[in-house]
Design an enzyme around this catalytic site. Sequence first.
Site, PDB file in Angstrom:
ATOM      1  CB  SER A 112      -0.894   0.010   1.249  1.00  0.00           C
ATOM      2  OG  SER A 112      -1.810  -1.048   1.203  1.00  0.00           O
ATOM      3  N   GLY A 132      -5.906  -3.916  -7.957  1.00  0.00           N
ATOM      4  CA  GLY A 132      -7.058  -3.048  -7.676  1.00  0.00           C
ATOM      5  C   GLY A 132      -6.617  -1.733  -7.068  1.00  0.00           C
ATOM      6  CB  SER A 157     -13.075   0.657   0.204  1.00  0.00           C
ATOM      7  OG  SER A 157     -12.129   0.761  -0.845  1.00  0.00           O
ATOM      8  CD  GLN A 190      -8.269  -1.160  -3.580  1.00  0.00           C
ATOM      9  OE1 GLN A 190      -9.186  -1.320  -4.387  1.00  0.00           O
ATOM     10  NE2 GLN A 190      -7.355  -2.082  -3.332  1.00  0.00           N
ATOM     11  CG  ASP A 249      -5.563  -7.100   1.823  1.00  0.00           C
ATOM     12  OD1 ASP A 249      -6.658  -7.226   1.236  1.00  0.00           O
ATOM     13  OD2 ASP A 249      -4.796  -6.136   1.647  1.00  0.00           O
ATOM     14  CE  LYS A 256     -10.602  -6.631  -0.421  1.00  0.00           C
ATOM     15  NZ  LYS A 256     -10.183  -5.248  -0.557  1.00  0.00           N
TER      16      LYS A 256
HETATM   17  C1  S3P Z   1      -5.608  -1.385  -0.163  1.00  0.00           C
HETATM   18  C2  S3P Z   1      -6.866  -1.390   0.344  1.00  0.00           C
HETATM   19  C3  S3P Z   1      -7.661  -2.606   0.548  1.00  0.00           C
HETATM   20  C4  S3P Z   1      -6.832  -3.875   0.408  1.00  0.00           C
HETATM   21  C5  S3P Z   1      -5.858  -3.809  -0.710  1.00  0.00           C
HETATM   22  C6  S3P Z   1      -4.915  -2.634  -0.521  1.00  0.00           C
HETATM   23  C7  S3P Z   1      -4.923  -0.095  -0.325  1.00  0.00           C
HETATM   24  O1  S3P Z   1      -8.707  -2.601  -0.384  1.00  0.00           O
HETATM   25  O2  S3P Z   1      -7.658  -5.000   0.263  1.00  0.00           O
HETATM   26  O3  S3P Z   1      -5.099  -4.976  -0.778  1.00  0.00           O
HETATM   27  O4  S3P Z   1      -3.683  -0.077  -0.477  1.00  0.00           O
HETATM   28  O5  S3P Z   1      -5.597   0.932  -0.274  1.00  0.00           O
HETATM   29  P1  S3P Z   1     -10.093  -1.861  -0.001  1.00  0.00           P
HETATM   30  O6  S3P Z   1      -9.706  -0.645   0.741  1.00  0.00           O
HETATM   31  O7  S3P Z   1     -10.805  -1.528  -1.258  1.00  0.00           O
HETATM   32  O8  S3P Z   1     -10.818  -2.828   0.881  1.00  0.00           O
END
Ligand code: S3P
Length: 436
Positions: free
Chosen positions: A22, A92, A163, A165, A314, A341
Amino acid sequence: MRLKATNAGPLRGRVRPPSDKSISHRALILGALGRGQTTTEGLLEADDVMRTAQAARLFGARLERTGSGAWSIQGAGGFLQPGETIDCGNSGTGARLLVGAAAGYPISARFDGDQSLRKRPMNRVIGPLSQMGARFDSAANTLPLIVHGGRLKGITYRSPVSSAQIKSAVLLAGLEAEGETVLIEPERSRDHTERMLGVFGAAIDSVEIDGALHPRVRPSKLTSAHIYVPADPSSAAFPVAAALIVPKSEVRVEDVLINPLRFGLYETLLEMGAVLKLEERRDPIGEPIADIVANTSKLKGVQPPAKRSPSMIDEFPILAAIAAFAEGETRIVGAQELRVKESDRITLMVNGLRACGVNAEELPDGLVVRGGGPKSVRGGASVRTQGDHRVAMSFLVLGLAAREPVIVDEAEMIATSFPGFADFMRGLGADIQEVA
Ligand code: S3P
């Protein structure tokens, strides 16, 4: 490629897992958005992050690798029109954060990804970014898509899911939007974007709404920074979990990020009775770090509270795998996000566990694993991973303590987050081999 894990004696030693995925994505993206020279130390050089590095180049940044994990990023002070499609591969995080950042600029950028990423929902960022004024061409709210950005207006967005993300996509777009942008989520998700935006000089703070604090960003020009990337707690989870279930093990996992919003698995393991110690706690970079010492433990089943899910999202696959070695029932709820996921992790974990002789059951928003204690897991199966790196690593760890070996397919996908996983585990004494 198929890998086979066989039960073979204790795991011992000290290791430093790969760096945090991340934080690595964010260092590249913020470095590319900023002006001046950003440098990294310990950047994760796994497939997912290398896709983001390539995207940063296509958006106009100059990148140079000066050593292992050492990169310099000369940002263009914003994203420029890319000359080709941004291919995010399996990632993602890369896709959603880059779409958010690109939405702020008067450019049209086409995004695509691999088979798995093409199935994952993008409407969760298309929705709020459209409210801000971005336009999208996308057949089914999935990749491939084109974002047409620029002239955005700040919004207060109530995200239906927790989330990081979604949150990050909206906050990154907010850097170039008129007015302020606020992101409200049900439970707090990881906050690396907020922390790092502060380091890059963005106008970011929090506002109190309904008794909780939520991040707010105002239009900002980013500067540059030096980013040290500690080890990824989501990758550290595999050697830690293996040490807990393989008899007579003691493993020291060094330099691990212990940000409270990433720490849910470790809290849960302690509740299960895990013998875990945090040593050498430090905070050199605005993120807390420690060494984790794990010893073989007598575990009992637990029900982690649903509100803890975002801080261990995760880690559910590896929790489900080691729950098979605990006494009693582990009930995972409030984790419906697992279905979107890299694979549907609820179905895949339950199918794989059953193939290994474990009593497991799907729930709409989670799963139940009825563990029978240390020697109860038969193993002896070839598990389908659908190219999901964390599912593959979870079943390899299970195989290290099962009575019969476990084989996983599509193991080359482990390199998306944990390059060299088999060698890394072999260094601790594990028997993990490639098979035909
Ligand atoms: C992540 C957020 C998570 C996680 C992903 C990494 C990130 O997803 O599952 O592996 O770096 O922001 P979500 O926030 O969409 O759940």
